[in-house]
Design a protein around this motif. Sequence first.
Motif, PDB file in Angstrom:
ATOM      1  N   ARG B  83       0.850  -1.207   0.000  1.00  0.00           N
ATOM      2  CA  ARG B  83       0.000   0.000   0.000  1.00  0.00           C
ATOM      3  C   ARG B  83       0.876   1.243   0.000  1.00  0.00           C
ATOM      4  N   LEU B  84       0.518   2.169  -0.878  1.00  0.00           N
ATOM      5  CA  LEU B  84       1.286   3.409  -1.018  1.00  0.00           C
ATOM      6  C   LEU B  84       0.349   4.601  -1.146  1.00  0.00           C
ATOM      7  N   LEU B  85       0.948   5.764  -1.085  1.00  0.00           N
ATOM      8  CA  LEU B  85       0.241   6.983  -1.487  1.00  0.00           C
ATOM      9  C   LEU B  85       1.043   7.583  -2.634  1.00  0.00           C
ATOM     10  N   ALA B  86       0.364   7.936  -3.695  1.00  0.00           N
ATOM     11  CA  ALA B  86       1.025   8.659  -4.780  1.00  0.00           C
ATOM     12  C   ALA B  86       0.334  10.009  -4.856  1.00  0.00           C
ATOM     13  N   ASP B  87       1.059  11.050  -4.435  1.00  0.00           N
ATOM     14  CA  ASP B  87       0.451  12.388  -4.349  1.00  0.00           C
ATOM     15  C   ASP B  87      -0.855  12.357  -3.547  1.00  0.00           C
ATOM     16  N   ASN B  88      -0.790  11.677  -2.432  1.00  0.00           N
ATOM     17  CA  ASN B  88      -1.920  11.612  -1.488  1.00  0.00           C
ATOM     18  C   ASN B  88      -3.086  10.758  -1.964  1.00  0.00           C
ATOM     19  N   ASP B  89      -2.951  10.107  -3.105  1.00  0.00           N
ATOM     20  CA  ASP B  89      -3.996   9.182  -3.542  1.00  0.00           C
ATOM     21  C   ASP B  89      -3.527   7.757  -3.273  1.00  0.00           C
ATOM     22  N   ARG B 111      -7.354   5.026  -7.438  1.00  0.00           N
ATOM     23  CA  ARG B 111      -8.673   5.651  -7.466  1.00  0.00           C
ATOM     24  C   ARG B 111      -8.891   6.469  -8.746  1.00  0.00           C
ATOM     25  N   ALA B 112      -7.862   7.204  -9.118  1.00  0.00           N
ATOM     26  CA  ALA B 112      -8.026   8.111 -10.265  1.00  0.00           C
ATOM     27  C   ALA B 112      -8.297   7.367 -11.571  1.00  0.00           C
ATOM     28  N   SER B 113      -7.890   6.097 -11.619  1.00  0.00           N
ATOM     29  CA  SER B 113      -8.110   5.352 -12.873  1.00  0.00           C
ATOM     30  C   SER B 113      -9.324   4.432 -12.769  1.00  0.00           C
ATOM     31  N   GLY B 114     -10.124   4.653 -11.771  1.00  0.00           N
ATOM     32  CA  GLY B 114     -11.388   3.918 -11.710  1.00  0.00           C
ATOM     33  C   GLY B 114     -11.363   2.683 -10.848  1.00  0.00           C
ATOM     34  N   GLY B 115     -10.418   2.582  -9.921  1.00  0.00           N
ATOM     35  CA  GLY B 115     -10.444   1.473  -8.981  1.00  0.00           C
ATOM     36  C   GLY B 115      -9.494   0.360  -9.351  1.00  0.00           C
ATOM     37  N   ILE B 116      -9.935  -0.871  -9.125  1.00  0.00           N
ATOM     38  CA  ILE B 116      -9.033  -2.023  -9.280  1.00  0.00           C
ATOM     39  C   ILE B 116      -8.927  -2.430 -10.751  1.00  0.00           C
ATOM     40  N   TRP B 120      -0.350  -5.033 -13.728  1.00  0.00           N
ATOM     41  CA  TRP B 120       0.476  -4.008 -13.076  1.00  0.00           C
ATOM     42  C   TRP B 120       0.251  -2.709 -13.844  1.00  0.00           C
ATOM     43  N   GLU B 121      -0.573  -1.859 -13.321  1.00  0.00           N
ATOM     44  CA  GLU B 121      -1.016  -0.677 -14.066  1.00  0.00           C
ATOM     45  C   GLU B 121      -0.906   0.591 -13.227  1.00  0.00           C
ATOM     46  N   PRO B 122       0.296   0.964 -12.816  1.00  0.00           N
ATOM     47  CA  PRO B 122       0.405   2.199 -12.030  1.00  0.00           C
ATOM     48  C   PRO B 122       0.073   3.413 -12.893  1.00  0.00           C
ATOM     49  N   PRO B 123      -0.327   4.503 -12.271  1.00  0.00           N
ATOM     50  CA  PRO B 123      -0.595   5.710 -13.055  1.00  0.00           C
ATOM     51  C   PRO B 123       0.674   6.163 -13.786  1.00  0.00           C
ATOM     52  N   LEU B 124       0.471   6.776 -14.939  1.00  0.00           N
ATOM     53  CA  LEU B 124       1.612   7.125 -15.793  1.00  0.00           C
ATOM     54  C   LEU B 124       2.642   7.992 -15.087  1.00  0.00           C
ATOM     55  N   GLU B 125       2.166   8.950 -14.277  1.00  0.00           N
ATOM     56  CA  GLU B 125       3.105   9.873 -13.636  1.00  0.00           C
ATOM     57  C   GLU B 125       4.005   9.144 -12.633  1.00  0.00           C
ATOM     58  N   VAL B 126       3.537   7.985 -12.147  1.00  0.00           N
ATOM     59  CA  VAL B 126       4.342   7.195 -11.216  1.00  0.00           C
ATOM     60  C   VAL B 126       5.154   6.150 -11.970  1.00  0.00           C
ATOM     61  N   LYS B 127       4.520   5.611 -13.012  1.00  0.00           N
ATOM     62  CA  LYS B 127       5.101   4.490 -13.747  1.00  0.00           C
ATOM     63  C   LYS B 127       6.501   4.795 -14.267  1.00  0.00           C
ATOM     64  N   ARG B 128       6.714   6.027 -14.678  1.00  0.00           N
ATOM     65  CA  ARG B 128       8.006   6.336 -15.297  1.00  0.00           C
ATOM     66  C   ARG B 128       9.168   6.202 -14.309  1.00  0.00           C
TER      67      ARG B 128
END
Lengths: 163, 656
Positions: B83-89, B111-116, B120-128
């Motif tokens: 479990r993590l927080l990425a920019d508080n999400d 949450r921002a991408s619609g849940g589960i 392995w699908e991290p948000p793009l801003e984190v993925k890089r």
Amino acid sequence: MSFFRSQEMDGWFSHLHKDNAFEFQFDHYYMCLMIGFAALRDDPLQGGSELIRHFPGPYAAASKLIVGLLLIAETKKLGKQLSNKRDVEFIVQQYLESSGSGALNDVGFDRINNYANGGFKYLAEEYDDKPYHADTFFGWYTERLRKLAAESPLWSSQKAIML
Amino acid sequence: MKLTLLGWESTGLRCPDLAIDLTKDGIAPRVSLVQMPNGTGKTTTLDLIKASLTGRAMDWSSDDVRRLRRPGSANDSGKFVLRLLADNDPLTFELSFDFLEEKVTYRTSWRASGGIKDGWEPPLEVKRFLNDRFVPLFIFNGELAQDLLDGRQAKALEAIDALCQLEHLDSIVTVALEDWQQATRNQGARTASGLAGWKSREEKLDARLKKVQDLRQKLTSELSSEEARISELQIELNDRLKYDHTTQKRKEEIETKIHSHEIALVEKTRGILQLIRQPQFLSPHFAGGLAMLKDQFDRVRLPERTSRQFFVELADESQCVCGRPIGETERQAILGQANNYLANELYSFINSLKGDISQSVLDEPQAVSSRIGAMVAEQKLIRRELSQFRTELEQIRAESITDAGVAAQKLAIELKACEAKRDELSDMLAKIDEHPDSDVSDDSWSIRGLQRELARVRDMIAQITGTVELKAKLDTIQVIAKRTKEIARERLRGAIRDDCNKTLEKVLSGDPIRIEKIGNSLSLRDQDGASVGQTLAVGYTFLTTLLNRGAHKFPLVVDSPAGSLDDGVRTRVGRMIPALCDQFVAFTISTERGYFLPALEEVAGDSIVYLTAFRTTKGMQAVIDSLPASAGRSVDGAVVSNREYFLKFEMPQEQE
């Protein structure tokens, strides 16, 4: 790769142009090719001149049938069996571009050019002189082609379908 | 982008089933200490955290997966949730272990991408940032800090490149190069010398075209004169020719028939050619052969429903359609199978050929005799009649000329010569005006052929010019990218060095150690080597400076941060770390507490969470019996979140 023909081919057919018989130089090539198929004669073409890279417009509709005849002729030449799936796949893969356009690959062009050359050699040997009138030549040509196919071990084994 | 580690939970794996919560009052404190005795699965846990962040478990071999199964356990599955927080999400990675299939699957919750989401699908801003190059910079053991100062390695340079993602400059060059190769794939000449050759050919063709066009104009003029003369001669001759009424009428009838027969002959010839161009009409055995070909395709079931592409694409998958994992052995077997099938496109050709045979042979109404044969017979009849009419007309004219006297006969001779000349000129012009369907040579007589060839050559020149320009642009991009990378690295090194030295000045006041230069590794000012403590201090400083540069903040997760340090250094490092980053997570053993913990607490105050986790084995019964009520328990593990417990916890067998 392209359709290549013998340098002498156009000269041999030149008089028929005065007769308004041909619109395309590919017509010469095609008529030689069909004789080559009927006689199952393929003479290696040394040099030659490039004719065109693809089947011209009037031949677009029949292009796949022409390639089909090449596949039948080559199956026979290579001792393969059309009743054997792997043989058929081998032949298709051997002569056609994998793009599926029906375009011949380098090997396919090489083989078809040899059949056209073989057919031209046959015509030059068998016809009395150069053809001068389309009606005379067409009559001789179509009769000879039918006869060659009917006597060919390959084609005579096929059921004749008169169209 | 700020990444915060909140905790993890493992079940059914090599490490004990534990739920580790790094938060305090719902917030991640500056320091989280996870005290785990040796043998509790620290290394396993760190590997799982890295795998969660990088998505690499999808590539694990069967052996890799099997190694994570709890020894002696019969469980078929396991799970690790990070479990993590990425920019508080909240961001969660869930790894599901299937020990029967020996594979790992991911689920990602964001949450921002619609849940589960599966995979392995991290948000793009984190993925890089979540890759093998970058993650080890913030989840590491003490060796990395030493490697940063090792001149034989390029860890410092790699760290800067990874954080600042300077490889994107290389990607720009790669994309430009691919674009150029695509643009030039079908061209023979890619250089200026090739261009010169084509320009020379353009000049030759242009000159030839002008020459033939001039000749055409001259021949046309001559032909016009000849035709005018022929016309005059015909009028003059005709004026002299006398026909009686009957002959005149017959002559006109014959001329009309000749005209209509000439038209019919051309039409018939073209009609025959149309049939000849279709091989199925040429020979009934050709038609039969084509029908047989289609029949054989049908019999051997071609085209097949499965093509080579299916196997090639399947070989790229990590999992087969039957659900089994695809390893290297399976991949090779699948690719071997692919060779037994044709490409999609060739099946498409077979389908088209079958369709054409059906339409042109099987669906075509059959005839009693050859259609071509019938048309050739009609053509011969027209030709024969035409010849007869022409002969008859010639006879009528010849008799009339003889009757008209010497002057008429002379006109007739001149007319014949003019007609021969006209035919010669016409032949020449026909050659000039012909439509060659083949490529023409530089000395061709065909204007259209020359024009087409010239257009092709000019098009080629345009393409090559574009290629040359494109190549020049590519070269420029390469130079810019390379230079930009050099400048960026140089400036980044300088800026990071200055930032590091400012931090070192602050956290190691009284210690003169400073970074002189950042090359491939870190070089220290005025000294050849550094003590273990200095090395760690410099290493941590460098990494945390990098990780917290700009808008990005990452946790620092370290295994045994004070393990190899002497007491004095522990105090300095303990004081330094909380000042370097927003979140420090340390895996420790009880023997590391001395000097290190007081120093940490001195700086972090109460922003520390104290966790003690251990495996509940039989030998631990005394410890288990004394667990506080607040302890978290599982089938094989326990975790206590309590400072006093943390401080008192002892494992006699533990060694640093």
